[in-house]
Design a protein around this motif. Structure first.
Motif, short mmCIF file in Angstrom:
data_model
loop_
_atom_site.label_atom_id
_atom_site.label_comp_id
_atom_site.label_asym_id
_atom_site.label_seq_id
_atom_site.Cartn_x
_atom_site.Cartn_y
_atom_site.Cartn_z
N MET A 25 -13.73 -11.64 34.47
CA MET A 25 -14.41 -11.76 35.76
C MET A 25 -15.93 -11.85 35.56
SD MET A 25 -14.45 -9.23 39.01
CE MET A 25 -12.75 -8.94 39.43
N THR A 26 -16.57 -12.61 36.42
CA THR A 26 -18.02 -12.74 36.34
C THR A 26 -18.67 -11.40 36.69
OG1 THR A 26 -17.69 -14.94 37.21
CG2 THR A 26 -19.94 -14.15 37.14
N SER A 27 -19.64 -10.98 35.91
CA SER A 27 -20.33 -9.74 36.28
C SER A 27 -21.71 -10.08 36.82
CB SER A 27 -20.44 -8.82 35.07
OG SER A 27 -21.26 -9.39 34.10
N LEU A 28 -21.99 -9.49 37.96
CA LEU A 28 -23.20 -9.86 38.69
C LEU A 28 -24.02 -8.63 39.01
CD1 LEU A 28 -24.21 -12.51 40.52
CD2 LEU A 28 -23.62 -10.91 42.31
N LEU A 29 -25.33 -8.78 38.84
CA LEU A 29 -26.24 -7.71 39.24
C LEU A 29 -27.14 -8.22 40.35
CD1 LEU A 29 -27.59 -4.89 38.64
CD2 LEU A 29 -29.27 -6.19 37.33
N VAL A 30 -27.27 -7.42 41.41
CA VAL A 30 -28.27 -7.70 42.43
C VAL A 30 -29.37 -6.66 42.27
CG1 VAL A 30 -28.74 -7.83 44.90
CG2 VAL A 30 -26.61 -8.76 44.00
N HIS A 31 -30.54 -7.13 41.87
CA HIS A 31 -31.69 -6.25 41.62
C HIS A 31 -32.65 -6.38 42.80
CE1 HIS A 31 -35.43 -5.33 38.89
NE2 HIS A 31 -35.36 -4.56 39.95
N ILE A 32 -32.82 -5.28 43.53
CA ILE A 32 -33.73 -5.31 44.68
C ILE A 32 -34.97 -4.51 44.33
CG2 ILE A 32 -33.99 -4.81 47.14
CD1 ILE A 32 -30.97 -4.98 47.43
N SER A 33 -36.13 -5.19 44.41
CA SER A 33 -37.39 -4.48 44.13
C SER A 33 -38.37 -4.59 45.30
CB SER A 33 -38.03 -5.02 42.84
OG SER A 33 -38.29 -6.39 42.98
N SER A 34 -37.98 -5.31 46.36
CA SER A 34 -38.90 -5.47 47.49
C SER A 34 -38.72 -4.34 48.50
CB SER A 34 -38.61 -6.78 48.24
OG SER A 34 -38.52 -7.84 47.35
N SER A 35 -39.81 -4.00 49.16
CA SER A 35 -39.74 -2.98 50.20
C SER A 35 -38.95 -3.51 51.38
CB SER A 35 -41.15 -2.62 50.66
OG SER A 35 -41.08 -1.96 51.91
N PRO A 36 -38.09 -2.68 51.98
CA PRO A 36 -37.35 -3.12 53.17
C PRO A 36 -38.26 -3.27 54.38
CG PRO A 36 -36.92 -0.81 52.72
CD PRO A 36 -37.72 -1.32 51.56
N PHE A 37 -39.50 -2.81 54.28
CA PHE A 37 -40.40 -2.81 55.43
C PHE A 37 -41.46 -3.92 55.39
CE2 PHE A 37 -39.17 1.69 54.76
CZ PHE A 37 -38.23 1.74 55.79
N THR A 38 -41.54 -4.68 54.30
CA THR A 38 -42.56 -5.72 54.23
C THR A 38 -42.01 -7.14 54.27
OG1 THR A 38 -42.57 -5.57 51.84
CG2 THR A 38 -44.26 -4.31 52.99
N SER A 39 -40.72 -7.29 54.04
CA SER A 39 -40.13 -8.64 54.12
C SER A 39 -38.63 -8.51 54.33
CB SER A 39 -40.41 -9.44 52.85
OG SER A 39 -39.56 -9.01 51.81
N LEU A 40 -37.97 -9.65 54.50
CA LEU A 40 -36.51 -9.65 54.68
C LEU A 40 -35.77 -9.63 53.35
CD1 LEU A 40 -35.88 -12.34 57.44
CD2 LEU A 40 -35.21 -9.94 57.53
N SER A 41 -36.50 -9.72 52.24
CA SER A 41 -35.87 -9.87 50.92
C SER A 41 -34.81 -8.81 50.63
CB SER A 41 -36.93 -9.81 49.82
OG SER A 41 -37.27 -11.09 49.44
N ALA A 42 -35.17 -7.54 50.88
CA ALA A 42 -34.24 -6.45 50.56
C ALA A 42 -32.96 -6.61 51.38
CB ALA A 42 -34.89 -5.10 50.83
N LYS A 43 -33.10 -6.93 52.65
CA LYS A 43 -31.93 -7.10 53.51
C LYS A 43 -31.08 -8.28 53.04
CE LYS A 43 -29.94 -7.77 57.92
NZ LYS A 43 -28.92 -8.56 57.31
N GLU A 44 -31.75 -9.40 52.73
CA GLU A 44 -31.00 -10.58 52.32
C GLU A 44 -30.35 -10.38 50.94
OE1 GLU A 44 -32.53 -14.16 55.06
OE2 GLU A 44 -33.87 -13.83 53.40
N GLY A 45 -30.96 -9.54 50.12
CA GLY A 45 -30.37 -9.19 48.82
C GLY A 45 -29.13 -8.34 49.00
#
Lengths: 130, 118
Positions: B1-21
Protein backbone atom coordinates in the motif's frame (compact mmCIF):
# COMPACT_ATOMS: atom_id res chain seq x y z
CA UNK A 1 9.02 6.91 -13.94
CA UNK A 2 5.42 8.09 -13.46
CA UNK A 3 4.89 11.45 -11.77
CA UNK A 4 1.97 13.26 -10.21
CA UNK A 5 2.43 17.03 -10.03
CA UNK A 6 0.63 18.52 -7.03
CA UNK A 7 0.51 22.31 -7.26
CA UNK A 8 -0.50 24.47 -4.28
CA UNK A 9 0.88 27.99 -4.73
CA UNK A 10 -1.08 30.91 -6.19
CA UNK A 11 -0.20 31.84 -9.81
CA UNK A 12 0.14 35.47 -8.59
CA UNK A 13 1.93 35.45 -5.26
CA UNK A 14 4.14 32.43 -5.93
CA UNK A 15 6.01 30.78 -8.80
CA UNK A 16 4.55 27.34 -8.02
CA UNK A 17 2.57 27.08 -11.27
CA UNK A 18 5.56 28.38 -13.27
CA UNK A 19 8.11 26.02 -11.67
CA UNK A 20 5.74 23.09 -12.13
CA UNK A 21 5.34 24.04 -15.78
CA UNK A 22 9.09 24.03 -16.35
CA UNK A 23 9.39 20.73 -14.47
CA UNK A 24 6.62 19.24 -16.62
CA UNK A 25 8.40 20.38 -19.78
CA UNK A 26 11.61 18.70 -18.61
CA UNK A 27 9.76 15.46 -17.81
CA UNK A 28 8.02 15.44 -21.18
CA UNK A 29 11.31 16.04 -23.00
CA UNK A 30 12.71 12.88 -21.44
CA UNK A 31 11.96 9.41 -22.70
CA UNK A 32 12.18 7.85 -19.22
CA UNK A 33 9.46 9.85 -17.51
CA UNK A 34 5.78 10.53 -17.89
CA UNK A 35 3.09 12.53 -16.11
CA UNK A 36 0.14 10.66 -14.65
CA UNK A 37 -1.72 13.91 -14.06
CA UNK A 38 -1.53 17.43 -12.67
CA UNK A 39 -3.63 18.35 -9.64
CA UNK A 40 -4.21 21.98 -8.62
CA UNK A 41 -5.10 22.61 -4.97
CA UNK A 42 -5.28 25.60 -2.58
CA UNK A 43 -4.66 28.98 -4.28
CA UNK A 44 -3.18 27.35 -7.39
CA UNK A 45 -6.76 26.69 -8.58
CA UNK A 46 -6.92 30.38 -9.53
CA UNK A 47 -4.95 29.39 -12.62
CA UNK A 48 -8.20 27.90 -13.97
CA UNK A 49 -10.06 31.23 -13.87
CA UNK A 50 -11.02 31.91 -17.49
CA UNK A 51 -11.64 35.60 -16.75
CA UNK A 52 -8.11 36.56 -15.79
CA UNK A 53 -6.40 38.92 -18.18
CA UNK A 54 -2.70 39.32 -17.40
CA UNK A 55 -0.93 42.23 -19.15
CA UNK A 56 0.16 41.27 -22.66
CA UNK A 57 3.84 41.63 -21.97
CA UNK A 58 3.65 39.00 -19.21
CA UNK A 59 3.55 35.22 -19.56
CA UNK A 60 0.01 33.84 -19.34
CA UNK A 61 0.69 30.77 -17.22
CA UNK A 62 -2.89 29.50 -17.59
CA UNK A 63 -2.63 29.45 -21.41
CA UNK A 64 0.85 27.90 -21.23
CA UNK A 65 -0.49 25.00 -19.13
CA UNK A 66 -3.48 24.58 -21.44
CA UNK A 67 -1.22 24.33 -24.49
CA UNK A 68 1.20 21.91 -22.83
CA UNK A 69 -1.65 19.69 -21.65
CA UNK A 70 -3.25 19.62 -25.08
CA UNK A 71 0.00 18.90 -26.86
CA UNK A 72 0.88 15.96 -24.59
CA UNK A 73 -2.63 14.79 -23.64
CA UNK A 74 -2.18 15.45 -19.92
CA UNK A 75 -5.17 15.95 -17.65
CA UNK A 76 -5.26 19.18 -15.63
CA UNK A 77 -7.39 18.47 -12.57
CA UNK A 78 -8.59 21.26 -10.30
CA UNK A 79 -9.88 20.44 -6.81
CA UNK A 80 -13.60 21.17 -6.91
CA UNK A 81 -13.91 22.25 -3.26
CA UNK A 82 -10.89 24.55 -3.47
CA UNK A 83 -12.17 25.98 -6.78
CA UNK A 84 -15.75 26.62 -5.64
CA UNK A 85 -14.66 28.61 -2.61
CA UNK A 86 -12.46 30.76 -4.89
CA UNK A 87 -15.06 31.40 -7.59
CA UNK A 88 -13.77 28.98 -10.22
CA UNK A 89 -17.01 27.42 -11.40
CA UNK A 90 -17.89 25.09 -14.28
CA UNK A 91 -21.27 24.93 -16.00
CA UNK A 92 -22.75 22.15 -13.88
CA UNK A 93 -21.72 23.89 -10.63
CA UNK A 94 -23.19 27.12 -11.97
CA UNK A 95 -26.54 25.35 -12.34
CA UNK A 96 -26.25 23.54 -8.98
CA UNK A 97 -25.52 26.77 -7.09
CA UNK A 98 -28.09 28.74 -9.10
CA UNK A 99 -25.50 31.18 -10.44
CA UNK A 100 -25.65 33.08 -13.71
CA UNK A 101 -21.99 32.74 -14.73
CA UNK A 102 -19.25 30.17 -14.91
CA UNK A 103 -15.52 30.80 -15.01
CA UNK A 104 -13.61 27.56 -15.57
CA UNK A 105 -10.98 27.94 -18.29
CA UNK A 106 -10.70 25.52 -21.17
CA UNK A 107 -8.48 22.51 -20.65
CA UNK A 108 -9.07 22.28 -16.89
CA UNK A 109 -11.53 19.95 -15.17
CA UNK A 110 -13.01 20.12 -11.67
CA UNK A 111 -12.51 16.89 -9.75
CA UNK A 112 -12.75 15.67 -6.16
CA UNK A 113 -9.81 14.66 -4.01
CA UNK A 114 -10.55 11.04 -4.89
CA UNK A 115 -8.91 11.78 -8.23
CA UNK A 116 -5.75 12.84 -6.39
CA UNK A 117 -5.78 9.53 -4.47
CA UNK A 118 -5.99 7.70 -7.79
CA UNK A 119 -3.13 9.75 -9.30
CA UNK A 120 -0.85 9.21 -6.30
CA UNK A 121 -1.56 5.47 -6.28
CA UNK A 122 -0.57 5.24 -9.93
CA UNK A 123 2.63 7.29 -9.60
CA UNK A 124 6.11 6.48 -8.41
CA UNK A 125 6.60 10.01 -7.16
CA UNK A 126 4.47 12.99 -6.21
CA UNK A 127 6.18 16.34 -6.65
CA UNK A 128 4.63 19.29 -4.81
CA UNK A 129 4.97 22.95 -5.79
CA UNK A 130 4.10 25.47 -3.08
CA UNK B 1 0.00 0.00 0.00
CA UNK B 2 1.13 3.55 -0.70
CA UNK B 3 2.32 5.31 2.43
CA UNK B 4 1.49 8.96 2.64
CA UNK B 5 2.46 11.72 5.01
CA UNK B 6 0.56 14.98 5.34
CA UNK B 7 2.89 17.51 6.96
CA UNK B 8 1.14 20.63 8.21
CA UNK B 9 3.33 23.55 9.24
CA UNK B 10 1.02 26.52 8.55
CA UNK B 11 -0.94 28.29 11.25
CA UNK B 12 -4.67 27.54 11.13
CA UNK B 13 -5.27 31.25 11.76
CA UNK B 14 -3.28 32.86 8.94
CA UNK B 15 -4.36 30.91 5.87
CA UNK B 16 -6.55 28.04 4.65
CA UNK B 17 -3.52 25.78 4.18
CA UNK B 18 -3.87 23.87 7.45
CA UNK B 19 -7.57 23.24 6.83
CA UNK B 20 -7.02 22.16 3.23
CA UNK B 21 -4.17 19.89 4.37
CA UNK B 22 -6.34 18.25 6.99
CA UNK B 23 -9.11 17.82 4.39
CA UNK B 24 -6.68 15.90 2.17
CA UNK B 25 -5.65 13.62 5.02
CA UNK B 26 -9.29 12.82 5.81
CA UNK B 27 -10.16 12.12 2.16
CA UNK B 28 -7.09 9.90 1.73
CA UNK B 29 -8.12 7.95 4.82
CA UNK B 30 -11.71 7.67 3.52
CA UNK B 31 -10.24 6.02 0.44
CA UNK B 32 -8.49 3.57 2.78
CA UNK B 33 -5.02 4.95 2.16
CA UNK B 34 -2.44 4.74 4.94
CA UNK B 35 -2.02 8.35 6.08
CA UNK B 36 0.11 9.76 8.88
CA UNK B 37 0.00 13.37 10.06
CA UNK B 38 2.96 15.45 11.19
CA UNK B 39 2.50 18.87 12.72
CA UNK B 40 5.23 21.43 13.18
CA UNK B 41 5.80 25.14 13.72
CA UNK B 42 2.71 27.37 13.73
CA UNK B 43 0.50 24.33 12.98
CA UNK B 44 1.12 23.07 16.52
CA UNK B 45 -1.61 25.43 17.68
CA UNK B 46 -4.12 22.98 16.15
CA UNK B 47 -3.24 20.62 19.02
CA UNK B 48 -4.28 23.13 21.66
CA UNK B 49 -7.58 21.87 23.08
CA UNK B 50 -10.12 24.23 24.65
CA UNK B 51 -9.57 26.89 22.02
CA UNK B 52 -12.54 28.93 20.84
CA UNK B 53 -11.80 30.72 17.57
CA UNK B 54 -14.58 32.85 16.06
CA UNK B 55 -15.89 32.36 12.51
CA UNK B 56 -13.60 35.16 11.36
CA UNK B 57 -10.59 33.46 12.94
CA UNK B 58 -11.38 30.31 10.98
CA UNK B 59 -12.64 26.83 11.73
CA UNK B 60 -11.71 25.20 15.00
CA UNK B 61 -9.50 22.45 13.57
CA UNK B 62 -8.75 21.02 17.02
CA UNK B 63 -12.33 19.70 17.02
CA UNK B 64 -11.38 17.36 14.17
CA UNK B 65 -8.67 15.66 16.24
CA UNK B 66 -10.85 13.20 18.21
CA UNK B 67 -12.47 12.02 14.96
CA UNK B 68 -9.14 11.14 13.30
CA UNK B 69 -9.28 7.70 14.90
CA UNK B 70 -12.62 7.02 13.20
CA UNK B 71 -10.86 7.63 9.89
CA UNK B 72 -8.08 5.20 10.92
CA UNK B 73 -5.55 8.03 11.15
CA UNK B 74 -3.76 6.78 14.22
CA UNK B 75 -0.35 8.38 13.81
CA UNK B 76 -0.25 12.07 14.56
CA UNK B 77 3.39 13.00 15.12
CA UNK B 78 5.11 15.96 16.69
CA UNK B 79 8.81 16.53 17.36
CA UNK B 80 9.61 16.81 21.09
CA UNK B 81 12.04 19.63 20.35
CA UNK B 82 9.27 21.64 18.66
CA UNK B 83 7.00 21.41 21.68
CA UNK B 84 9.83 22.30 24.05
CA UNK B 85 10.06 25.73 22.41
CA UNK B 86 6.51 26.55 23.47
CA UNK B 87 5.35 28.00 26.75
CA UNK B 88 4.36 24.85 28.64
CA UNK B 89 2.33 26.57 31.32
CA UNK B 90 -0.17 27.73 28.70
CA UNK B 91 -0.30 24.43 26.82
CA UNK B 92 -3.13 21.97 26.89
CA UNK B 93 -2.19 19.57 24.16
CA UNK B 94 -4.47 16.91 22.68
CA UNK B 95 -3.53 13.56 24.21
CA UNK B 96 -3.67 11.52 20.99
CA UNK B 97 -0.38 12.89 19.67
CA UNK B 98 2.83 10.82 19.43
CA UNK B 99 6.08 12.53 20.38
CA UNK B 100 9.29 11.70 18.51
CA UNK B 101 12.82 13.00 18.99
CA UNK B 102 14.42 14.49 15.90
CA UNK B 103 16.43 11.36 15.12
CA UNK B 104 13.35 9.13 15.25
CA UNK B 105 11.56 11.66 13.08
CA UNK B 106 14.31 11.72 10.46
CA UNK B 107 14.12 7.93 10.17
CA UNK B 108 10.35 7.99 9.99
CA UNK B 109 10.36 10.69 7.31
CA UNK B 110 12.37 8.48 4.97
CA UNK B 111 9.78 5.71 5.17
CA UNK B 112 7.05 7.59 3.29
CA UNK B 113 6.52 7.17 -0.42
CA UNK B 114 4.59 10.42 -0.86
CA UNK B 115 4.66 13.59 1.25
CA UNK B 116 2.24 16.50 0.94
CA UNK B 117 3.13 19.66 2.83
CA UNK B 118 0.80 22.43 3.90
Amino acid sequence: MQYTLFIQGSPFSSKACHSAYRFAQALLNSTQHSIEGVFFYEDSVLIANALMQPPRDEANISILWQELAKQHSINLYVCIAAALRRGVINESEMVRHELTQHSLAEGFQLEGLGTLVHLINNSHKTITFR
Amino acid sequence: MTSLLVHISSSPFTSLSAKEGLDIALVMATFEQAVDLYLSGPALSILQVNQAPSLLHGKNLSKALPSLELYDIENVYVCKEDISHLNKTQLNIWDGVHFLDSQQWQQKLQSYQHILRF
